[in-house]
Design an enzyme around this catalytic site. Structure first.
Site, PDB file in Angstrom:
ATOM      1  N   ASP A 483     -39.185 -19.460  -4.882  1.00  0.00           N
ATOM      2  CA  ASP A 483     -40.224 -18.998  -5.799  1.00  0.00           C
ATOM      3  C   ASP A 483     -41.510 -19.798  -5.674  1.00  0.00           C
ATOM      4  OD1 ASP A 483     -39.114 -16.873  -7.151  1.00  0.00           O
ATOM      5  OD2 ASP A 483     -38.156 -18.122  -8.671  1.00  0.00           O
TER       6      ASP A 483
HETATM    7  C1  GLC Z   1     -34.751 -20.797  -9.289  1.00  0.00           C
HETATM    8  C2  GLC Z   1     -34.784 -19.301  -9.464  1.00  0.00           C
HETATM    9  C3  GLC Z   1     -34.395 -18.581  -8.213  1.00  0.00           C
HETATM   10  C4  GLC Z   1     -35.122 -19.123  -7.047  1.00  0.00           C
HETATM   11  C5  GLC Z   1     -34.974 -20.619  -6.929  1.00  0.00           C
HETATM   12  C6  GLC Z   1     -35.792 -21.205  -5.825  1.00  0.00           C
HETATM   13  O1  GLC Z   1     -33.436 -21.232  -9.270  1.00  0.00           O
HETATM   14  O2  GLC Z   1     -33.956 -18.883 -10.505  1.00  0.00           O
HETATM   15  O3  GLC Z   1     -34.643 -17.208  -8.351  1.00  0.00           O
HETATM   16  O4  GLC Z   1     -34.627 -18.479  -5.912  1.00  0.00           O
HETATM   17  O5  GLC Z   1     -35.388 -21.220  -8.126  1.00  0.00           O
HETATM   18  O6  GLC Z   1     -37.151 -21.186  -6.097  1.00  0.00           O
HETATM   19  C1  GLC Z   2     -40.627 -22.728 -10.976  1.00  0.00           C
HETATM   20  C2  GLC Z   2     -39.410 -23.396 -10.424  1.00  0.00           C
HETATM   21  C3  GLC Z   2     -38.510 -22.449  -9.711  1.00  0.00           C
HETATM   22  C4  GLC Z   2     -38.280 -21.247 -10.570  1.00  0.00           C
HETATM   23  C5  GLC Z   2     -39.584 -20.616 -10.999  1.00  0.00           C
HETATM   24  C6  GLC Z   2     -39.312 -19.444 -11.890  1.00  0.00           C
HETATM   25  O1  GLC Z   2     -41.482 -22.395  -9.987  1.00  0.00           O
HETATM   26  O2  GLC Z   2     -39.722 -24.464  -9.575  1.00  0.00           O
HETATM   27  O3  GLC Z   2     -37.288 -23.093  -9.422  1.00  0.00           O
HETATM   28  O4  GLC Z   2     -37.523 -20.316  -9.856  1.00  0.00           O
HETATM   29  O5  GLC Z   2     -40.350 -21.562 -11.682  1.00  0.00           O
HETATM   30  O6  GLC Z   2     -40.306 -19.127 -12.754  1.00  0.00           O
END
Ligand code: GLC
Ligand code: GLC
Length: 812
Positions: A483
């Site tokens: 993300d």
């Molecule tokens: C969080 C989110 C997931 C994403 C991950 C890596 O765990 O829930 O959707 O893939 O972060 O950014």
């Molecule tokens: C932030 C976190 C990531 C998560 C995302 C969701 O970027 O680092 O892990 O998945 O928020 O909103």
């Protein structure tokens, strides 16, 4: 240092020191009605949706930590204490918290009185039951007073925290006998209320917070408790609470039970009222009648235990290693149920108001849960697919209450569609239910444009095919699984969220090698499925795209020693030796090795060796290396985190299993298991001070080698780590894998293991599996016996006969 111990027989973690390094929590309920509860009784309750139907209030990130919950105050003369130590923090003579499968039992003892509170949500019930047992262990008659306490939330947890100009005037309650009803907004648009009761007559009650505590007191010193006298207040606005006061006399050796019920009711519009402004209490009373005696409550708990006995009998391993057995047989499966229920919505790190159910998250969560209750997985797949768009793209999240896509975040995460193939295929392989593919499923919840679930898989696959970039790799869109790799965001405004800011995808060359690997894995799964269905032309078409992608990855996704991660907006490499920082990333190397891309030419081995050399650390495999040390506007949020945290070179436990599975693809059992033990919480119990979060569940992230304090975990419970570790260890390392036509047995274990035993219930039969390893191998099978007879392959057929079958597999 440890703060408790595992009680495997009872499937409990027993906390013996209330001062855990962070609140260690548990979840009550597993269907509609839920509570989070910490080891000192902090936490909150909601119905289905932690944002829209919050029943009790919680203040996040409070001082002191974890304030507010389901409290009992015992007033014994001048002494005031709580069984869970908090909130009073009176030193207890003994304390124990047992977190079990959807129940928590907290016991405190002070001056010869024991207070034991069992908290659970009975099956199929919209209520939390709390059984308080008081015991007099002293030699004299004791007279004590008990005060219960909960604080109502005004339903919408978000506005509850901000719209005080309205909130302070809306609160309404009703009191009848020992039941306190919370009916704020019931008069207008709501059709629901909540209640808190006890099964004995009370000496008094309070429902107005300030009267109960005194305006300037904290949870630890309620004025009413100090004075030992309830005020019988009726809340009008401000902050409604519910507190009962009970006077108790206990003879030496005597025990008394008190049953408290915190429940929720929905009434139809024409059944809302009993008389003018008096709510219809019928349903509440029905529920209360079900739990008004100790015997009824004990039976309900026994039912809950039976329910878990059954769920946890489906996959069990006996390896001789307690740490492994307890995590696989109990805690990892339990955590998979919890992530299935909540996705990433409500934990002590997720506020319950930010995110609903994630599209990619929920699909991945399914894989660790589908063997437990396939019917619920089925329903979930349909719900998720219903939020997809006609072009295969999808809402990134949806709200559990209305099951609709969440407009605040929208779509455009280009990995999302592929996970639907994973979810669906996992379900069919577990159940053999191909019928799900014929279900008519709406797009964007619009039933008029419904198509079969199979067609949803087609558009999922084609969404990648239709969104390829200049190298023929998948365009990344807003982000892929990571993300925080926001290659089209270019945010320079600190008031923007990386997650929701409009992206500049026009003219972008940003491509993801990770999605490419994902596409190869799930493209093959989809092609395979098509063949199974006799759709050979579609299978051929799909295979062509997949083969092409494999070539493209070898050509443009290979850096010489490992797979690169992505191309940025301008078409420059990310995760390449050419880069100054973040030369290598875990995700693309995980997915491309899982896909076996270039295995014959040795690319997989090379990539996995590079991961070992550059990303591995004492506490797990970090996400990237070297960590980013400055903000790169063209990379986005990933470079916003300090080095070693979260997506910037943290040990992001979710993706460690991708490498473990990759290691099994090349047959390296020793390394796969070495990685497994580094992040598996039951192996980290001894370093609980450092690790900080619960030793019975996975955390999303452990601080990486570049961090200030490597090894410190955050974001426990709600993480794809749960399902991915379960999937990796059970299906690829222990190697017991459901397939369309049977159970495939293909372990990849450490060479010094002599073997293991496992039981798997699968499509109506029980497989008693024994794996033996006489020659110190990791992988590869020399002999298979089924029911005592030689069997020609390691695919054990579907028996479906309700019987037990023995399976013996010899590695060699
Ligand atoms: C969080 C989110 C997931 C994403 C991950 C890596 O765990 O829930 O959707 O893939 O972060 O950014
Ligand atoms: C932030 C976190 C990531 C998560 C995302 C969701 O970027 O680092 O892990 O998945 O928020 O909103």
């Amino acid at each position: 240092m440890k703060y408790g111990y595992f009680d495997d027989k009872n499937r409990e973690y027993v906390i013996t020191n209330p001062r855990t390094p962070w609140p260690w929590i548990n979840y009550l309920g597993n269907e509609d009605f839920f509570s989070l509860i910490s080891n000192s009784a902090g936490g909150y309750t909601f119905y289905k949706d932690a944002k829209f139907r919050r029943i009790t209030r919680y203040r996040y990130n409070n001082v002191p930590m974890d304030s507010g919950g389901k409290y009992f105050y015992i007033k014994d003369g001048e002494n005031i204490w709580s069984p869970g130590w908090k909130p009073c923090k009176t030193e207890l003579d003994s304390y124990e918290c047992r977190h079990g499968m959807n129940y928590t039992n907290i016991r405190g003892e002070k001056n010869g009185i024991t207070a034991n509170v069992l908290y659970f949500v009975p099956l199929k019930t919209w209520a939390e039951v709390q059984k308080l047992t008081l015991t007099n262990n002293s030699k004299t008659v004791r007279k004590i007073k008990v005060f219960s306490f909960i604080e109502w939330c005004l339903w919408n947890a978000a506005s509850d925290m901000e719209n005080f100009q309205r909130n302070f005037s809306t609160g309404e309650v009703e009191i009848e006998g020992s039941v306190i009803y919370h009916k704020t907004e019931y008069k207008e648009r709501r059709d629901h209320y909540a209640y808190y009761s006890v099964n004995v007559p009370i000496q008094g009650y309070d429902t107005d917070r300030e009267s109960f505590f005194g305006l300037y007191n904290g949870f630890d010193e309620p004025q009413v408790v100090a004075e030992g006298k309830p005020k019988n207040t009726e809340a009008h606005g401000w902050s409604p609470i519910a507190s009962h006061c009970i006077e108790v006399e206990l003879k030496p050796g005597e025990s008394k039970d008190f049953i408290f019920v915190l429940g929720y009711v929905e009434n139809k519009e024409d059944e809302k009222w009993e008389s003018k402004n008096i709510i219809n209490k019928k349903k509440a009373k029905e529920t209360l009648a079900k739990f008004n005696t100790t015997a009824k409550v004990d039976n309900a708990l026994a039912d809950l235990r039976k329910y878990w006995d059954n769920l946890l009998s489906i996959y069990t391993v006996n390896s001789g290693d307690d740490k492994l057995d307890r995590i696989v047989n109990i805690w990892n499966q339990y955590q998979c149920m919890i992530t299935f229920c909540f996705s990433r919505s409500a934990s002590f790190f997720e506020s319950g108001i930010g995110r609903g159910m994630g599209f990619r998250d929920s699909n991945q969560d399914l894989t660790g849960f589908v063997h437990q209750i396939p019917e619920r997985a089925r329903e979930r797949i349909i719900d998720i697919a219903s939020t997809q768009f006609q072009d295969g793209g999808c809402y990134h999240q949806y709200q559990p209450l209305n099951k609709r896509g969440n407009n605040d975040i929208g779509g455009g995460f280009n990995d999302d569609p592929l996970w639907l193939i994973l979810g669906t295929v996992s379900y069919i392989k577990e159940t053999g239910d191909f019928g799900i593919l014929e279900e008519m499923v709406p797009f964007d919840n619009d039933i008029s444009v419904a198509r079969s679930l199979f067609d949803h898989l087609t558009v999922s696959f084609d969404h990648v095919v239709n969104n390829l970039g200049p190298h023929g790799l998948p365009l990344i869109g807003r982000a892929d699984w990571n993300d925080c790799l926001n290659l089209n965001c270019f945010s320079n405004d600190p008031n923007e969220s990386f997650q929701t800011t409009e992206n500049k995808t026009e003219g972008s060359k940003a491509e993801s090698v990770m999605i490419a690997g994902l596409f190869v894995v799930y493209g093959r799964d989809y092609a395979n499925l098509c063949n199974r269905l006799g759709k050979h032309n579609e299978a051929k078409r799909v295979q062509k795209h997949v083969d092409k992608m494999v070539d493209v990855i070898k050509k443009y996704g290979w850096d010489g020693e490992w797979f690169i991660r992505a191309y940025d907006y301008y078409g420059r490499k990310i995760g390449s030796n050419e880069n100054e920082e973040a030369k290598i990333f875990i995700e693309s190397n995980g997915w491309c090795t899982m896909a076996g891309i270039g295995k014959e030419e040795g690319l997989c081995n090379k990539a996995l060796n590079a991961v070992k050399e550059r990303l591995d650390s004492k506490y797990g495999i970090v996400l990237n290396n070297p960590a980013f040390t400055k903000y790169y506007i063209e990379y986005g949020e990933i470079s916003s985190y300090p080095a070693g945290y979260k997506e910037n070179a943290g040990v992001f436990c979710h993706n460690n299993p991708w490498i473990m599975i990759g290691e099994t693809v090349v047959g390296n059992g020793n390394r796969a298991w070495e990685y497994y033990r580094k992040i598996c919480p039951s192996y980290l119990e001894e370093i609980s001070d450092l690790h900080k979060t619960e030793p019975y569940v996975y955390a999303q992230m452990v601080a990486g080698k570049d961090a200030f304090k490597p090894g410190e975990a955050k974001n426990s419970w709600l993480t794809g780590t749960a399902s991915w570790n379960f999937y990796a260890v059970t299906q690829y390392m222990l190697g017991i894998r459901p397939d369309y036509d049977g159970l495939l047995i293909d372990p990849c274990i450490p060479t010094d293991w002599k073997g293991f035993k496992a039981t798997r219930k699968f499509r109506g039969a029980t497989y008693r599996i024994e794996v033996v390893n006489p020659n110190g191998k990791s992988k590869g099978i020399s002999e298979v016996m089924v029911d005592g007879k030689p069997h020609k392959s390691n695919l054990i057929p579907v028996f479906g006969d309700g019987k037990e079958h023995s399976v013996k597999v010899v590695l060699g």
